[in-house]
Design a protein around this motif. Structure first.
Motif, short mmCIF file in Angstrom:
data_model
loop_
_atom_site.label_atom_id
_atom_site.label_comp_id
_atom_site.label_asym_id
_atom_site.label_seq_id
_atom_site.Cartn_x
_atom_site.Cartn_y
_atom_site.Cartn_z
N GLY A 91 20.21 -6.38 21.04
CA GLY A 91 18.67 -5.84 20.61
C GLY A 91 17.25 -6.43 21.53
O GLY A 91 16.40 -5.59 21.68
N TRP A 92 17.68 -7.57 21.95
CA TRP A 92 16.60 -7.95 22.83
C TRP A 92 16.42 -7.28 24.05
O TRP A 92 15.44 -7.18 24.80
CB TRP A 92 16.58 -9.59 22.89
N LEU A 93 17.51 -6.63 24.68
CA LEU A 93 17.56 -6.01 25.73
C LEU A 93 16.56 -4.85 25.68
O LEU A 93 16.01 -4.31 26.78
CB LEU A 93 18.94 -5.90 26.40
N PHE A 94 16.74 -4.08 24.55
CA PHE A 94 16.05 -2.87 24.15
C PHE A 94 14.64 -3.26 24.33
O PHE A 94 13.61 -2.22 24.45
CB PHE A 94 16.49 -2.22 22.96
N GLN A 122 14.22 -3.79 16.96
CA GLN A 122 14.06 -4.25 15.45
C GLN A 122 15.17 -4.28 14.60
O GLN A 122 15.65 -5.41 13.97
CB GLN A 122 12.75 -3.67 14.94
N GLY A 123 15.76 -2.93 14.59
CA GLY A 123 17.05 -2.84 13.78
C GLY A 123 18.10 -3.79 14.17
O GLY A 123 18.73 -4.55 13.50
N LEU A 124 18.47 -4.03 15.50
CA LEU A 124 19.60 -4.71 16.07
C LEU A 124 19.20 -6.15 15.62
O LEU A 124 20.21 -6.90 15.12
CB LEU A 124 20.02 -4.35 17.33
N THR A 125 17.86 -6.59 15.96
CA THR A 125 17.67 -8.04 16.22
C THR A 125 17.48 -8.61 14.66
O THR A 125 18.05 -9.51 14.21
CB THR A 125 16.41 -8.48 16.84
N THR A 185 9.49 -11.30 24.48
CA THR A 185 10.96 -10.92 24.83
C THR A 185 11.61 -12.01 25.57
O THR A 185 12.63 -12.22 25.57
CB THR A 185 11.00 -9.67 25.40
N ALA A 186 10.94 -12.44 26.66
CA ALA A 186 11.29 -13.50 27.57
C ALA A 186 11.89 -14.68 26.87
O ALA A 186 13.03 -15.09 27.03
CB ALA A 186 10.37 -14.09 28.59
N LEU A 187 11.19 -15.34 25.93
CA LEU A 187 11.61 -16.41 25.16
C LEU A 187 12.66 -16.09 24.11
O LEU A 187 13.64 -17.09 24.03
CB LEU A 187 10.32 -17.01 24.12
N ALA A 188 12.72 -14.92 23.60
CA ALA A 188 14.01 -14.61 22.55
C ALA A 188 15.12 -14.55 23.32
O ALA A 188 16.13 -15.00 22.94
CB ALA A 188 13.46 -13.48 21.98
N LEU A 189 15.16 -14.03 24.60
CA LEU A 189 16.27 -13.79 25.28
C LEU A 189 17.00 -15.07 25.76
O LEU A 189 18.01 -15.35 25.79
CB LEU A 189 15.95 -12.81 26.66
N LEU A 190 15.84 -16.01 26.10
CA LEU A 190 16.58 -17.29 26.39
C LEU A 190 17.04 -18.01 25.22
O LEU A 190 18.27 -18.73 25.32
CB LEU A 190 15.40 -18.29 27.03
N LEU A 191 16.10 -18.13 24.25
CA LEU A 191 16.88 -18.69 22.77
C LEU A 191 18.26 -18.07 22.40
O LEU A 191 19.16 -18.76 22.01
CB LEU A 191 15.73 -18.74 21.98
#
Length: 441
Positions: A91-94, A122-125, A185-191
């Motif tokens: 989801g975050w890749l999108f 939003q749907g996936l995450t 987005t960058a922070l969410a992918l890391l976490l």
């Protein structure tokens, strides 16, 4: 099965506090991705793309809603099959292209395409963080868990909407407001990639606990339901699940309508961009903060009456906004609308978690969120048509009437899924294949 997983996993908020807090933070970033554009994009449509028709302008909300609703289905199905964490990361890749497309958009079609990607994100995450929190906390604190989850998400919508409006007024409509999305987005992918752990074992532990309480025969049959049966139960047949789906659709119809309509309505009073941003932030802000209390309250007093009352409060708020003509009246209406939504939003998710068996809980949550998030598209399309034909206020009155109808439907059809004290299930209250499971300690 309970013994198999209990050594490595445990249910409960305290036992999983670190992972739960991490997922709350990630869901705040999910909400922030929506907040970066809510107060800004309708103004951008007018100022830079010359759009004036409400129906056409609301296409970006409809595109978002349809994409989000569809991806909710995949989030639930894939998380039950492959696990929660891979779906969260996907989801975050999108989300990566979304702020860049809004910054560089040469025409409105780019904004629509960006909102399709945002809807998938939003749907996936969001669906996955909901499912993961329900997995972690177990049955006793579902309302509290959903309240904290939704409070973080919609609190971030409000805060980012306010911040984006400020940046738009100070530095222009582009690119400043959308730089927030790049950082989120960058922070969410890391976490999500480094620190989040898979929660599917917790769902298996919950399923084992159900079997150990002596319900293995009936719930074992529930565990083997097909996707078609789960869709039918959640959408139409099971009274609590289908009532939740209807109320969720109308709730998000109101949100979708507000997303496209409120900035335009507020602009008719010659309010500044920052004032419009503040008015828009009041709604999700009260909604977000209120859920920290209403979710836990539903664990104490039950779900049904809180949902019914919340839909009626939303109807009253929409009427106040329709009758308003300036900052004060609109502020009162948006605050009340946020309060009514806070009563409903986490409570509906908790009710779905109460009824659905852990083995197909992800799919039930996904299907519920399909119906709920279709409300974005329904509100945007119908609201845009009514606003074009009759006026902005008429669209608000339509939403108020639909909210009253949803409250009546819940009051008549939904049964209580989580009473404050366990009691025997009345005969015929729910289908035999889907018995209620009251698991208060």
């Amino acid at each position: 099965m309970a013994n198999q997983h209990s050594a490595a996993t445990a249910l409960g908020l305290r036992a999983n506090a670190t992972q739960f807090a991490l997922l709350v933070a990630i869901n705040a970033l999910v909400g922030g991705m929506v907040g970066q554009q809510q107060a800004v994009l309708p103004l951008l449509a007018h100022a830079e793309f010359g759009l004036s028709g409400y129906t056409f302008l609301f296409t970006y909300v409809a595109a978002f809603g349809i994409a989000k609703a569809t991806s909710n289905w995949f989030a639930g199905t894939l998380s039950d099959r492959y696990g929660r964490k891979p779906v969260l990361l996907a989801g975050w890749l999108f989300a990566i292209p979304v702020p860049l497309m809004l910054i560089l958009a040469p025409d409105w079609s780019w904004a629509i395409a960006a909102n399709v990607l945002l809807g998938i994100n939003q749907g996936l995450t969001w669906s996955t963080t909901v499912i993961m929190k329900i997995d972690l906390v177990g049955p006793a604190q579902r309302g509290l868990a959903m309240g904290l989850n939704e409070a973080a998400g919609y609190g971030a919508v409000a805060a980012t909407s306010l911040l984006a409006g400020y940046h738009a007024e100070q530095y222009g409509l582009r690119p400043a407001p959308f730089l927030l999305g790049i950082a989120y987005t960058a922070l969410a992918l890391l976490l999500s990639g480094v620190f989040v752990r898979e929660t599917r074992p917790h769902a298996l532990l919950d399923a084992g606990n159900i079997a150990s309480r002596g319900a293995s025969a009936r719930h074992g049959r529930d565990a083997k339901l097909s996707n078609r049966q789960i869709f039918s139960l959640t959408s139409f047949r099971e009274p609590a699940l289908s009532s939740a789906s209807l109320a969720g659709l109308v709730n998000n119809l109101n949100f979708g309508l507000s997303w496209g309509l409120f900035p335009l309505l507020f602009a008719t009073a010659d309010l500044g961009t920052s004032q419009i941003g503040l008015l828009f932030a009041l709604y999700p802000g009260v909604w977000g903060i209120g859920q920290m209390f209403t979710g836990a309250l539903s664990d104490r007093i039950g779900r049904k009456h809180l949902i019914t009352a919340g839909m009626l409060v939303q109807a009253t708020a929409l009427a106040i906004i329709a009758l308003g003509s300036g900052f004060g009246g609109w502020a009162a209406g948006t605050v009340l609308l946020g309060a009514g939504t806070a009563m409903v939003y986490p409570t509906l998710l908790a009710a779905v978690g109460d009824v659905a068996h852990p083995s197909w809980r992800g799919r039930a949550v996904g299907i519920y969120r399909v119906w709920r998030d279709l409300g974005y598209a329904v509100g945007a399309i119908i609201g845009g048509i009514v606003a074009d034909l009759v006026g902005l206020n008429a669209a608000l009155w339509m939403a108020a009437a639909l909210s009253v109808a949803a409250a009546i439907a819940v009051a008549i059809r939904m049964y209580e899924t989580h009473p404050p004290h366990p009691r025997p299930t009345p005969a015929g209250d729910a289908p035999a294949m889907l018995p209620r499971d009251h698991t208060n300690p």
